[in-house]
Design an enzyme around this catalytic site. Structure first.
Site, PDB file in Angstrom:
ATOM      1  N   ASN A   1       0.876  -1.175   0.035  1.00 27.42           N
ATOM      2  CA  ASN A   1       0.093  -0.133  -0.139  1.00 27.42           C
ATOM      3  C   ASN A   1       0.779   1.324  -0.181  1.00 27.42           C
ATOM      4  O   ASN A   1       2.234   1.079   0.140  1.00 27.42           O
ATOM      5  CB  ASN A   1      -0.998  -0.006   1.280  1.00 27.42           C
ATOM      6  CG  ASN A   1      -0.153  -0.286   2.597  1.00 27.42           C
ATOM      7  OD1 ASN A   1       0.549   0.800   2.849  1.00 27.42           O
ATOM      8  ND2 ASN A   1      -0.300  -1.242   3.257  1.00 27.42           N
TER       9      ASN A   1
ATOM     10  N   PRO B   1      -2.806 -11.890  10.306  1.00 29.18           N
ATOM     11  CA  PRO B   1      -3.252 -11.815  11.672  1.00 29.18           C
ATOM     12  C   PRO B   1      -3.270 -10.389  12.070  1.00 29.18           C
ATOM     13  O   PRO B   1      -2.727  -9.338  11.587  1.00 29.18           O
ATOM     14  CB  PRO B   1      -1.992 -12.412  12.512  1.00 29.18           C
ATOM     15  CG  PRO B   1      -1.111 -12.525  11.542  1.00 29.18           C
ATOM     16  CD  PRO B   1      -1.333 -12.594  10.120  1.00 29.18           C
ATOM     17  N   ASP B   2      -4.093  -9.966  12.863  1.00 25.09           N
ATOM     18  CA  ASP B   2      -4.304  -8.514  13.428  1.00 25.09           C
ATOM     19  C   ASP B   2      -3.364  -8.273  14.522  1.00 25.09           C
ATOM     20  O   ASP B   2      -3.629  -8.667  15.375  1.00 25.09           O
ATOM     21  CB  ASP B   2      -5.835  -8.196  13.649  1.00 25.09           C
ATOM     22  CG  ASP B   2      -6.004  -6.517  13.983  1.00 25.09           C
ATOM     23  OD1 ASP B   2      -5.133  -6.090  14.642  1.00 25.09           O
ATOM     24  OD2 ASP B   2      -6.642  -5.944  13.172  1.00 25.09           O
ATOM     25  N   ILE B   3      -2.189  -7.564  14.008  1.00 20.25           N
ATOM     26  CA  ILE B   3      -1.149  -7.410  15.122  1.00 20.25           C
ATOM     27  C   ILE B   3      -1.826  -6.703  16.485  1.00 20.25           C
ATOM     28  O   ILE B   3      -1.433  -7.261  17.649  1.00 20.25           O
ATOM     29  CB  ILE B   3       0.154  -6.704  14.549  1.00 20.25           C
ATOM     30  CG1 ILE B   3       0.568  -7.753  13.256  1.00 20.25           C
ATOM     31  CG2 ILE B   3       1.233  -6.695  15.541  1.00 20.25           C
ATOM     32  CD1 ILE B   3       1.524  -6.980  12.535  1.00 20.25           C
TER      33      ILE B   3
ATOM     34  N   PHE C   1      -4.304   3.467  14.736  1.00 22.38           N
ATOM     35  CA  PHE C   1      -4.815   4.092  13.931  1.00 22.38           C
ATOM     36  C   PHE C   1      -6.011   3.612  12.880  1.00 22.38           C
ATOM     37  O   PHE C   1      -5.909   2.368  12.952  1.00 22.38           O
ATOM     38  CB  PHE C   1      -3.648   4.489  12.832  1.00 22.38           C
ATOM     39  CG  PHE C   1      -2.833   5.584  13.183  1.00 22.38           C
ATOM     40  CD1 PHE C   1      -1.790   5.548  14.256  1.00 22.38           C
ATOM     41  CD2 PHE C   1      -2.773   7.055  12.706  1.00 22.38           C
ATOM     42  CE1 PHE C   1      -1.030   6.336  14.722  1.00 22.38           C
ATOM     43  CE2 PHE C   1      -2.105   7.920  13.212  1.00 22.38           C
ATOM     44  CZ  PHE C   1      -1.134   7.601  14.415  1.00 22.38           C
TER      45      PHE C   1
ATOM     46  N   LYS D   1     -13.127   0.070  15.688  1.00 21.30           N
ATOM     47  CA  LYS D   1     -11.968  -0.364  15.797  1.00 21.30           C
ATOM     48  C   LYS D   1     -11.636  -0.247  17.223  1.00 21.30           C
ATOM     49  O   LYS D   1     -11.132  -1.315  17.854  1.00 21.30           O
ATOM     50  CB  LYS D   1     -11.162   0.148  14.818  1.00 21.30           C
ATOM     51  CG  LYS D   1     -11.253  -0.380  13.577  1.00 21.30           C
ATOM     52  CD  LYS D   1     -10.325   0.227  12.383  1.00 21.30           C
ATOM     53  CE  LYS D   1     -10.676  -0.198  11.046  1.00 21.30           C
ATOM     54  NZ  LYS D   1      -9.918   0.423   9.962  1.00 21.30           N
TER      55      LYS D   1
ATOM     56  N   LYS E   1     -11.311  -3.849  18.879  1.00 21.27           N
ATOM     57  CA  LYS E   1      -9.817  -4.433  19.079  1.00 21.27           C
ATOM     58  C   LYS E   1      -9.236  -4.034  20.428  1.00 21.27           C
ATOM     59  O   LYS E   1      -8.199  -4.458  21.021  1.00 21.27           O
ATOM     60  CB  LYS E   1      -8.766  -3.640  18.341  1.00 21.27           C
ATOM     61  CG  LYS E   1      -9.006  -3.735  16.784  1.00 21.27           C
ATOM     62  CD  LYS E   1      -7.899  -3.285  15.791  1.00 21.27           C
ATOM     63  CE  LYS E   1      -8.286  -3.637  14.358  1.00 21.27           C
ATOM     64  NZ  LYS E   1      -7.389  -3.797  13.455  1.00 21.27           N
TER      65      LYS E   1
HETATM   66  O1  PMT Z   1       3.052   5.874   6.354  1.00 21.91           O
HETATM   67  P1  PMT Z   1       2.666   7.287   6.156  1.00 21.91           P
HETATM   68  O2  PMT Z   1       2.822   7.453   4.746  1.00 21.91           O
HETATM   69  O3  PMT Z   1       3.119   8.458   6.983  1.00 21.91           O
HETATM   70  O4  PMT Z   1       0.893   7.424   6.213  1.00 21.91           O
HETATM   71  C1  PMT Z   1       0.297   7.418   7.747  1.00 21.91           C
HETATM   72  C2  PMT Z   1      -0.841   6.180   7.740  1.00 21.91           C
HETATM   73  C3  PMT Z   1      -1.981   6.937   7.070  1.00 21.91           C
HETATM   74  C4  PMT Z   1      -0.585   4.755   7.219  1.00 21.91           C
HETATM   75  C5  PMT Z   1      -1.037   6.229   9.280  1.00 21.91           C
HETATM   76  O5  PMT Z   1      -1.580   7.429   9.699  1.00 21.91           O
HETATM   77  C6  PMT Z   1      -2.222   5.273   9.520  1.00 21.91           C
HETATM   78  O6  PMT Z   1      -3.604   5.661   9.489  1.00 21.91           O
HETATM   79  N1  PMT Z   1      -1.863   3.865   9.832  1.00 21.91           N
HETATM   80  C7  PMT Z   1      -2.997   2.887   9.870  1.00 21.91           C
HETATM   81  C8  PMT Z   1      -3.236   2.187   8.440  1.00 21.91           C
HETATM   82  C9  PMT Z   1      -4.193   1.105   8.642  1.00 21.91           C
HETATM   83  O7  PMT Z   1      -3.837   0.137   8.365  1.00 21.91           O
HETATM   84  O8  PMT Z   1      -5.222   1.337   9.360  1.00 21.91           O
HETATM   85  P2  PMT Z   1      -6.567   0.050   9.536  1.00 21.91           P
HETATM   86  O9  PMT Z   1      -7.566   0.880   9.669  1.00 21.91           O
HETATM   87  O10 PMT Z   1      -6.709  -0.774   8.233  1.00 21.91           O
HETATM   88  O11 PMT Z   1      -6.002  -0.688  10.805  1.00 21.91           O
HETATM   89  C10 PMT Z   1      -6.390  -0.316  11.954  1.00 21.91           C
HETATM   90  C11 PMT Z   1      -5.159  -0.507  12.842  1.00 21.91           C
HETATM   91  O12 PMT Z   1      -5.031  -1.936  13.148  1.00 21.91           O
HETATM   92  C12 PMT Z   1      -3.938   0.211  12.594  1.00 21.91           C
HETATM   93  O13 PMT Z   1      -3.324   0.652  13.899  1.00 21.91           O
HETATM   94  C13 PMT Z   1      -2.936  -0.761  12.181  1.00 21.91           C
HETATM   95  O14 PMT Z   1      -1.698  -0.684  12.354  1.00 21.91           O
HETATM   96  C14 PMT Z   1      -3.617  -2.230  12.780  1.00 21.91           C
HETATM   97  N2  PMT Z   1      -3.582  -3.397  12.085  1.00 21.91           N
HETATM   98  C15 PMT Z   1      -4.363  -3.492  11.070  1.00 21.91           C
HETATM   99  C16 PMT Z   1      -4.191  -4.675  10.220  1.00 21.91           C
HETATM  100  C17 PMT Z   1      -3.312  -5.906  10.766  1.00 21.91           C
HETATM  101  N3  PMT Z   1      -3.239  -7.073  10.047  1.00 21.91           N
HETATM  102  N4  PMT Z   1      -2.678  -5.579  12.189  1.00 21.91           N
HETATM  103  C18 PMT Z   1      -2.613  -4.487  12.651  1.00 21.91           C
HETATM  104  O15 PMT Z   1      -1.874  -3.969  13.596  1.00 21.91           O
END
Ligand code: PMT
Length: 392
Positions: free
Chosen positions: A204, A299-301, A317, A331, A335
């Site tokens: 991504n 897996p969701d870390i 985030f 979320k 989570k």
């Molecule tokens: O890296 P940059 O270009 O500076 O951009 C920053 C960002 C937009 C990537 C950052 O600010 C951000 O929003 N990061 C989270 C992106 C994301 O994957 O969001 P999500 O809504 O899909 O996931 C929710 C949360 O679960 C996140 O904290 C993610 O890190 C975590 N996650 C998601 C999936 C997974 N398999 N494991 C996780 O830990």
């Protein structure tokens, strides 16, 4: 923005100060340059004049220069005097209070804060005289940035390289403190890559900028920081332990290794939600009109960390393109997080791969704080302070 007097003394790192001058200006600061006679052996005043857009000050006794902006005016004009590179000789002269050239005279005459970025041969840096001089300058309130370790122009390896211009600018405006002393923060950053075959992967647009900025901010505020990073082209802040990974599974393993000792976990990485079921060992040929790749959920870390028997303080985030608050709160609950940062990624001036961001942070008790659009360093600093305040 402020007036910065960039004082360049004579070392090979003087060439890096040209870049430093430009970076200071990029941040909106007014820069004037003073050079010693030895500095001019490495870089010409014309180079600094072209970059700074102002005449370079080199002589203590120059009628024309004194008539325009003399050494006392320069000393008064400066909001900060930054000596970069600061050679062993210049440091020694500052300690002894010499005023035998323009640089040392301006430093003696200024009431502005003085910051030095030492650069010299590693043996010269280790010399007891240099170490004592640096300690004396620190006691007198002079800020010392660096030096860094690494390969040197003289062919030796060790401490003594001037800190990179980008990091000097950073440290100048975001100084260190002990607010988070004793805390260990684990932070994820960047994308993950899910390999399809030896040359292709799913990923991504995450650049890692936001996560690296959070790691830097936490480190600056005194925390021990472990940054688990996907593939990005950024350098971590000196002092931050960076564990490089590629895939979501590798990221999960690295996080889980460090989590037992963590007080705070910030999941800023954009982890790929799915990975190919099979890795094809040879490059896939374009023989078919349609290609199907079967994917399996990663897996969701973050969820895994928050579900541990004694989890650290967990911050996620939520990168969303619509219904930001709704999905972020969902979320947070699902989570079982302490805080979530709702990040609107539908707008290309913030979020993925941009230098700026804006987030609204929601907590379990329904409170929210909005951090308005700003550079990622500032958002990171505000967020780290907010996390610390919410924890205590
Ligand atoms: O890296 P940059 O270009 O500076 O951009 C920053 C960002 C937009 C990537 C950052 O600010 C951000 O929003 N990061 C989270 C992106 C994301 O994957 O969001 P999500 O809504 O899909 O996931 C929710 C949360 O679960 C996140 O904290 C993610 O890190 C975590 N996650 C998601 C999936 C997974 N398999 N494991 C996780 O830990």
């Amino acid at each position: 923005m402020s007036n910065i007097l960039l004082a360049v003394s004579g070392g090979i790192a003087a060439y890096k100060s040209v870049e430093l001058c430009r970076r200071l200006q990029d941040q909106g600061h007014e820069v004037r340059v003073v050079m010693t006679a030895s500095a001019m052996e490495f870089v010409t005043p014309l180079t600094f004049q072209a970059i700074s857009g102002h005449p370079v000050h080199t002589e203590l006794f120059d009628l024309a220069a004194e008539a325009a902006m003399g050494h006392i005016e320069l000393a008064r004009w400066a909001d900060t005097v930054l000596i970069a590179p600061a050679t062993a000789n210049t440091l020694a002269k500052l300690v002894a209070g010499f005023s035998d050239d323009l640089l040392t005279t301006v430093v003696t005459a200024t009431a502005a804060p003085v910051v030095v970025a030492p650069a010299m041969n590693q043996q010269m840096y280790q010399a007891s005289t240099t170490q004592e001089n640096l300690a004396t300058l620190k006691q007198r309130g002079v800020r010392v940035i660096g030096p860094a370790a690494g390969a040197q122009a003289c062919g030796e390896v060790g401490m003594g390289r001037m800190v990179e211009p980008e990091l000097i600018v950073d440290q100048l405006f975001y100084p260190h403190s002990e607010l988070l002393a004793g805390q260990h923060w684990v932070i994820t950053a960047g994308p993950t890559r899910e390999q399809i075959d030896p040359v292709r992967f799913l990923s991504n647009n995450s650049s890692g900028k936001m996560g690296y900025a959070i790691a830097k901010a936490a480190h600056r505020l005194g925390a021990k920081v472990t940054l688990v990073s996907g593939p990005v082209s950024l350098l971590p802040e000196a002092g931050v332990t960076c564990v490089k990974v590629k895939s979501a599974l590798q990221m999960q393993q690295a996080v889980m290794e460090h989590i037992p000792a963590a007080d705070v976990f910030v999941a800023c990485a954009a982890v790929a939600d799915y990975r190919p079921v099979d890795f094809v060992t040879q490059k896939i040929k374009k023989n078919d009109e349609h290609l199907q790749i079967q994917l399996v959920k990663n897996p969701d870390i973050l969820q895994g960390v928050a579900a541990l028997p004694s989890p650290p303080f967990c911050v996620g985030f939520a990168a969303e393109t619509e219904r930001l608050e709704h999905y972020a709160k969902d979320k947070l609950q699902r989570k079982n997080l302490d805080l979530i940062c709702a990040n609107n990624v539908s707008c290309n001036t913030i979020g993925f791969d941009s230098d700026e961001n804006a987030v609204t942070v929601f907590s379990r008790d329904g409170e929210s704080v909005t951090l308005p659009q700003s550079c990622k360093s500032k958002i990171a600093d505000q967020l780290v302070r907010l996390i610390n305040k919410t924890m205590s």
